[in-house]
Scaffold this motif. Structure first.
Motif, mmCIF file in Angstrom:
data_model
loop_
_atom_site.group_PDB
_atom_site.id
_atom_site.type_symbol
_atom_site.label_atom_id
_atom_site.label_comp_id
_atom_site.label_asym_id
_atom_site.label_seq_id
_atom_site.Cartn_x
_atom_site.Cartn_y
_atom_site.Cartn_z
ATOM 1 N N VAL A 8 -32.806 -27.042 48.905
ATOM 2 C CA VAL A 8 -31.527 -26.876 48.217
ATOM 3 C C VAL A 8 -30.676 -25.826 48.920
ATOM 4 O O VAL A 8 -29.469 -26.014 49.150
ATOM 5 N N GLU A 9 -31.320 -24.722 49.286
ATOM 6 C CA GLU A 9 -30.591 -23.661 49.985
ATOM 7 C C GLU A 9 -30.114 -24.131 51.360
ATOM 8 O O GLU A 9 -28.972 -23.883 51.759
ATOM 9 N N LYS A 10 -30.996 -24.812 52.078
ATOM 10 C CA LYS A 10 -30.645 -25.280 53.416
ATOM 11 C C LYS A 10 -29.498 -26.287 53.380
ATOM 12 O O LYS A 10 -28.598 -26.260 54.237
ATOM 13 N N LYS A 11 -29.514 -27.159 52.375
ATOM 14 C CA LYS A 11 -28.488 -28.187 52.265
ATOM 15 C C LYS A 11 -27.210 -27.676 51.611
ATOM 16 O O LYS A 11 -26.181 -28.371 51.622
ATOM 17 N N GLY A 12 -27.262 -26.479 51.024
ATOM 18 C CA GLY A 12 -26.092 -25.933 50.347
ATOM 19 C C GLY A 12 -25.721 -26.678 49.084
ATOM 20 O O GLY A 12 -24.538 -26.776 48.724
ATOM 21 N N LEU A 13 -26.718 -27.200 48.376
ATOM 22 C CA LEU A 13 -26.456 -27.955 47.153
ATOM 23 C C LEU A 13 -26.089 -27.020 46.001
ATOM 24 O O LEU A 13 -26.573 -25.891 45.926
#
Length: 287
Positions: free
Chosen positions: A219-224
């Motif tokens: 989630v953090e990596k994808k910026g969700l």
């Protein structure tokens, strides 16, 4: 080929594996466990699982049965002896064998260790994920330290059985304020109509899932858009999509809740995307 288990210092045929009747895991559920996924011949997130094992043992004042390096070697050996390419490896540590008494046995009582492994068919799990699973709701009736991964799982067993009898895969516990805590063997997630991913904080009300943490990393990596907060059963029923996470299910879409469709009644885009990217984010080591 016969399955093999590790039991208190010995590799034995699974069919003949046994513990003493006064093992405190059997008498009092006085023990903890961990389950790691085996994927493509690799152990997934072993470091995090063993970190959590050590924490669970510490919370119950049970010492590690051996050094961590030795335990890791046993995990790999059990997986190898069972020729598991895809599946699960299970670790259980109890306070050991002692005369039945509620208080702790003497400090020199050795902890008991059991390790088993079994194969699974990835295509079966993928077929389930393509269809999605059903969930029912049940009242929260567990003790307030479910953050410790103990073998005391009777409420979970009853909840999972009720789910099965209802034609569902999982049961979500609902606390006295109407909020979802977690599933019988999984963490619970929803996606709001505004595409915000929501899951409950990993406090004493839920287990801090290892798969849950990998999803948070994604989630953090994808910026969700994400909110770590409690959500109600009613909010879940109105969600755009929902899913559950665990080492045994990875990211599994939820398509119905208490017999009513979640969203459009099909696996959601975010659920599918997070499942597809899971192993790229998770740690894994060759057996």
């Amino acid at each position: 080929m016969s399955r093999v288990a590790y039991v208190n210092g010995r590799y034995v045929r699974h069919a003949e594996a046994a513990v003493h009747i006064e093992d405190r895991g059997y008498q009092f559920a006085d023990g903890v466990y961990e389950v790691c996924e085996i994927w493509n011949g690799r152990i997934v997130d072993a470091r995090r699982h063993l970190d959590r094992l050590e924490r669970s043992l510490s919370e119950l004042s049970i010492r590690m049965p051996m050094g961590r390096a030795a335990l890791e070697m046993i995990l790999r050996e059990v997986v190898r002896r069972n020729l598991v390419h895809d599946g699960l490896v299970y670790i259980q540590v109890t306070r050991g064998v002692a005369r039945r008494d509620h208080v702790f046995p003497s400090a020199d009582t050795p902890p008991a260790l059991v390790v088993t492994a079994r194969s699974a068919r990835p295509e079966v799990a993928e077929k389930a994920a393509e269809a999605g699973v059903g969930v029912i709701s049940v009242p929260e009736n567990r003790w307030d330290r479910v953050d410790i991964k103990t073998v005391g799982l009777l409420p979970n067993v009853l909840a999972k059985q009720k789910a099965k009898e209802s034609g569902a895969k999982e049961a979500w516990f609902i606390d006295r304020d109407g909020f979802v805590t977690e599933g019988g063997s999984t963490n619970a997630w929803i996606v709001t109509k505004d595409n915000v991913l929501v899951t409950r904080p990993a406090d004493h009300g839920i287990l801090k899932g290892i798969t849950r943490q990998v999803v948070l990393d994604m989630v953090e990596k994808k910026g969700l858009a994400f909110e770590e907060r409690p959500f109600t059963l009613e909010e879940a029923k109105e969600a755009k999509e929902a899913f559950i996470t665990a080492a045994s299910t990875l990211v599994m879409p939820v398509v119905s809740l208490d017999g009513k469709p979640v969203g459009n009644g099909h696996p959601g885009e975010m659920s599918r995307d997070l499942r597809a990217g899971f192993h790229e984010m998770a740690e894994s080591e060759p057996v």
